[in-house]
Design an enzyme around this catalytic site. Sequence first.
Site, short mmCIF file in Angstrom:
data_model
loop_
_atom_site.label_atom_id
_atom_site.label_comp_id
_atom_site.label_asym_id
_atom_site.label_seq_id
_atom_site.Cartn_x
_atom_site.Cartn_y
_atom_site.Cartn_z
N ARG A 27 95.35 67.71 -66.40
CA ARG A 27 95.17 67.31 -65.01
C ARG A 27 94.57 65.91 -64.95
O ARG A 27 93.99 65.42 -65.91
CB ARG A 27 94.33 68.32 -64.24
CG ARG A 27 92.88 68.42 -64.65
CD ARG A 27 92.06 69.29 -63.66
NE ARG A 27 92.79 70.43 -63.16
CZ ARG A 27 92.97 70.70 -61.86
NH1 ARG A 27 92.51 69.92 -60.93
NH2 ARG A 27 93.61 71.76 -61.48
N GLU A 65 99.44 74.97 -52.79
CA GLU A 65 98.95 75.98 -51.86
C GLU A 65 98.55 75.24 -50.58
O GLU A 65 97.78 74.28 -50.65
CB GLU A 65 97.74 76.69 -52.46
CG GLU A 65 97.21 77.74 -51.50
CD GLU A 65 96.02 78.53 -52.04
OE1 GLU A 65 95.63 78.32 -53.21
OE2 GLU A 65 95.50 79.35 -51.27
N LYS A 119 90.25 70.80 -53.66
CA LYS A 119 90.46 70.88 -52.22
C LYS A 119 89.28 71.57 -51.52
O LYS A 119 88.92 71.22 -50.40
CB LYS A 119 91.75 71.64 -51.93
CG LYS A 119 92.99 70.78 -52.13
CD LYS A 119 94.25 71.54 -51.80
CE LYS A 119 94.62 72.47 -52.95
NZ LYS A 119 95.91 73.13 -52.78
P1 ATP Z 1 92.57 72.01 -56.30
O1 ATP Z 1 91.83 72.54 -57.48
O2 ATP Z 1 92.36 70.58 -56.02
O3 ATP Z 1 92.42 72.85 -55.08
P2 ATP Z 1 94.94 73.33 -56.98
O4 ATP Z 1 95.44 73.33 -58.36
O5 ATP Z 1 94.29 74.57 -56.48
O6 ATP Z 1 94.07 72.06 -56.74
P3 ATP Z 1 97.51 73.57 -55.84
O7 ATP Z 1 97.90 73.38 -54.44
O8 ATP Z 1 97.59 74.93 -56.40
O9 ATP Z 1 96.07 72.97 -55.97
O10 ATP Z 1 98.27 72.54 -56.78
C1 ATP Z 1 99.63 72.30 -56.77
C2 ATP Z 1 100.02 71.70 -58.08
O11 ATP Z 1 99.31 70.50 -58.30
C3 ATP Z 1 99.70 72.62 -59.24
O12 ATP Z 1 100.84 72.71 -60.06
C4 ATP Z 1 98.57 71.95 -59.96
O13 ATP Z 1 98.65 72.18 -61.32
C5 ATP Z 1 98.76 70.48 -59.59
N1 ATP Z 1 97.47 69.78 -59.60
C6 ATP Z 1 96.38 70.09 -58.89
N2 ATP Z 1 95.36 69.27 -59.20
C7 ATP Z 1 95.83 68.40 -60.14
C8 ATP Z 1 95.27 67.30 -60.86
N3 ATP Z 1 94.01 66.93 -60.69
N4 ATP Z 1 96.07 66.66 -61.75
C9 ATP Z 1 97.34 67.01 -61.92
N5 ATP Z 1 97.93 68.03 -61.27
C10 ATP Z 1 97.19 68.72 -60.39
MG MG Z 2 95.71 76.38 -56.94
#
Ligand code: ATP
Ligand code: MG
Length: 564
Positions: free
Chosen positions: A269, A44, A279
Site C-alpha cells: 500500500r 467500499e 477513511k
Molecule cells: P482505508 O483503510 O483507507 O479505509 P480501505 O482499504 O478500507 O482503505 P477500500 O475502499 O476497501 O478502502 O479500498 C479499495 C481498494 O483500494 C482496495 O483494493 C485497497 O487495497 C486499495 N487501497 C486502500 N488504501 C490503499 C493504499 N494506501 N495504497 C494502495 N491501495 C490502497
Molecule cells: Mg476496506
Amino acid sequence: MSERTAHPHSEEDSTPSLHFIEQVVVDDLASGKHKQIHTRFPPEPNGYLHIGHAKAICLSFGLAESHNGLVNLRFDDTNPEKESQEYVDAIRRDVSWLGYTWNGGEFYTSDHFDSLYAFATRLIENGKAYVDHQDAATMAEQKGSPTSPGTNSPHRDRSVEHNLQLFQEMKAGDHPDGHCVLRAKIDMGHPNMHMRDPIIYRIKRSHHQRTGDDWCIYPMYDFAHGQCDSLEGITHSLCTLEFEVHRPLYEWFIENLNIFPSRQIEFARLNLDHTIMSKRKLLRLVEEGHVDGWDDPRMPTISGLRRRGFTPQSIRTFCDRVGIAKRENVIDFSLLEWALREHLNRTAHRAMAVLDPIKLVIVNYPEGQSEELPSENNPEDPSAGHRMMPFGRNLWMERDDFKEEANKKWFRLAPGKTVRLKSAFIVRYVDHIKRADGRVEEVHVEYFPDSKSGSDNSGIKAKGTLHWVNASTAIDAEVRLYDRLFSDAAPDGHEGQDFTEFLNPNSLTVRSNCKLEPSLQQAQAGTPYQFTRLGYFSMDEEHSAQAGHPVWNRSVTLKDGWKG
Ligand code: ATP
Ligand code: MG
C-alpha cells in the site's frame, strides 16, 4: 518494517521495465491463459477516496488500459451502516477525474447478493458450511492462537438438512441480530487463522442504500469479495498486502465452489509521510471540524488534492514514480509536490500577484499616464503566447522584497539598490515612507525609460527581478497558503497519542489583502497558474462564492521548502 524512500529530482533515463504484476499479466496473455485481462477497483463507499486509492486505481485501470483489457468499478457495499450514496457519487467523480472509465461496467457487491446466497447454500449442501449459535467471545476463544490449534464448535457437525433450514431461517428473519452465523467448515487446526472456520454470513438488520430491507443477512468481506471477482470474470484481482493472509481462503472458496478462478495478487500500500490514510480517521477530521470537509485542500483525498490544484496527470505521474512493490515503505509527501511542479511548470500560464502588498511609486513616471507591456505566458512553451500587463506610476510590490538595511547579497529593493521589474523596467531606490509604528508603507523608485524588457539599451545592470501589480487595475483577492496538515511525519505512529494531537496549527494561512494582475479576471476556477516567484495557484470556486470575492489556493510552492 518500513523504510523511507527519497524522491527523484531529475528525469533519469528509465527504460520501462515491467513490475511483477504486469509481468504476470504479460505472461498470462502470452500463454493464452487469458485472451483479455479484466481487473476491478473495489472501494467500499464509506468515505472519499484518498491518494492511496489513487495508487490502486492507477494500477488496475492502468494495466487494463495498456493491455487492452477491461476494468470494473465495484462498490463493495456489504456494510450498510457506514455507507452512503454521497460516497458512491464522490468515488465515481474522482475516478473519472483521474481520467479513467470503467469499461467493464459498474457493479455493486449487493448486485450479487442472490448469487452469494446461492453459493453459501451450495457450500452447506456439500457439507462445507454450518450454522453456529455460539456468541462471539466463545467463538474467538475456540479460534486458538497462531501457535496453538483451535477447537471445533459443538455445532460443527449438524446435518446438511438442519443447516439448510437454519440458514433459510436466518434469511427469513426468524433469528435476532447476532443470534447465529454461517461458518465455512475448513479446519480449526489450520496454521492460517483465517482458515479456521471463518464466518461467512451474519445477521444484521440495517437498511441498505440499494437493497433496502430485502436482506437481514449480509456476507462477510472474505466471502463477498472473491466470489464477486469470479462472478464478474475478473482475471487479476489486485489488492494491498494485508490481504495476502486471506489468499488461501480466497482460493479455497474458488476451489470448493468450482467457480471462475480469479487470481489475487497483492502489492504494497502507499504510505505518505505527514499524512493519515485511513477513511475512518479522515472521517474524524471532517466530523470533528479539524478541516473544512472531505475536499479541504489540506486533505490527502483526491477531491482535496483536486481542490488544492493538483492535476490528474500529476497524480498519475506520482503513482508511476512510487511504483509497485511487495514491501511496505513510506513515501515523501514532497514527491507528490514534485510531480505537480513538474507538470505545471510545463503547462501553467504565468501571472503576477502580490500577496502582502506595499505601495511602489515610480516618482519619474508621469501621473495619469499608463502603458501596456507584453509578458510571456509560459517561457517553457512559446506557443502559449503573451498577455499585456498594464503599467503606471503606482504599483504594488511584495513587503518582503524591501529591506531598510541590506547587505551585498540582497538583490531586491533597499536603499542604494537597483532591480528589474519583471517584463517592465529597471528601477532604482529613491526613498521610502514609514508609518508611526515603523511599518514601511511605500517605496519610491525612479525608472529608466530605455530599460524596457525586450528592448533594453540602458546599459544598467540589475541582479534581481521583482514581480509587481499595477495598482489602478489590480484585482483584490484572498489567497490561502497551505502547509502540511500534520507537523509530525507519522501522526498515527505514536502509541497512546491520538493522531489529532499532531495537527499542524499553521496548516492554513489566509492572506486577505492580495493584489492580482487584471488578466486573472478571466481565470476559470481550478485552472492552474504560476504566480511569478510565488508558486502555483488556482481559484477556488466554492470559497469564492461563499466569500463574495475571488479566493485562490496555493497548490504548491516553486521549490521544495520542506526537506525533512
Ligand atoms: P482505508 O483503510 O483507507 O479505509 P480501505 O482499504 O478500507 O482503505 P477500500 O475502499 O476497501 O478502502 O479500498 C479499495 C481498494 O483500494 C482496495 O483494493 C485497497 O487495497 C486499495 N487501497 C486502500 N488504501 C490503499 C493504499 N494506501 N495504497 C494502495 N491501495 C490502497
Ligand atoms: Mg476496506
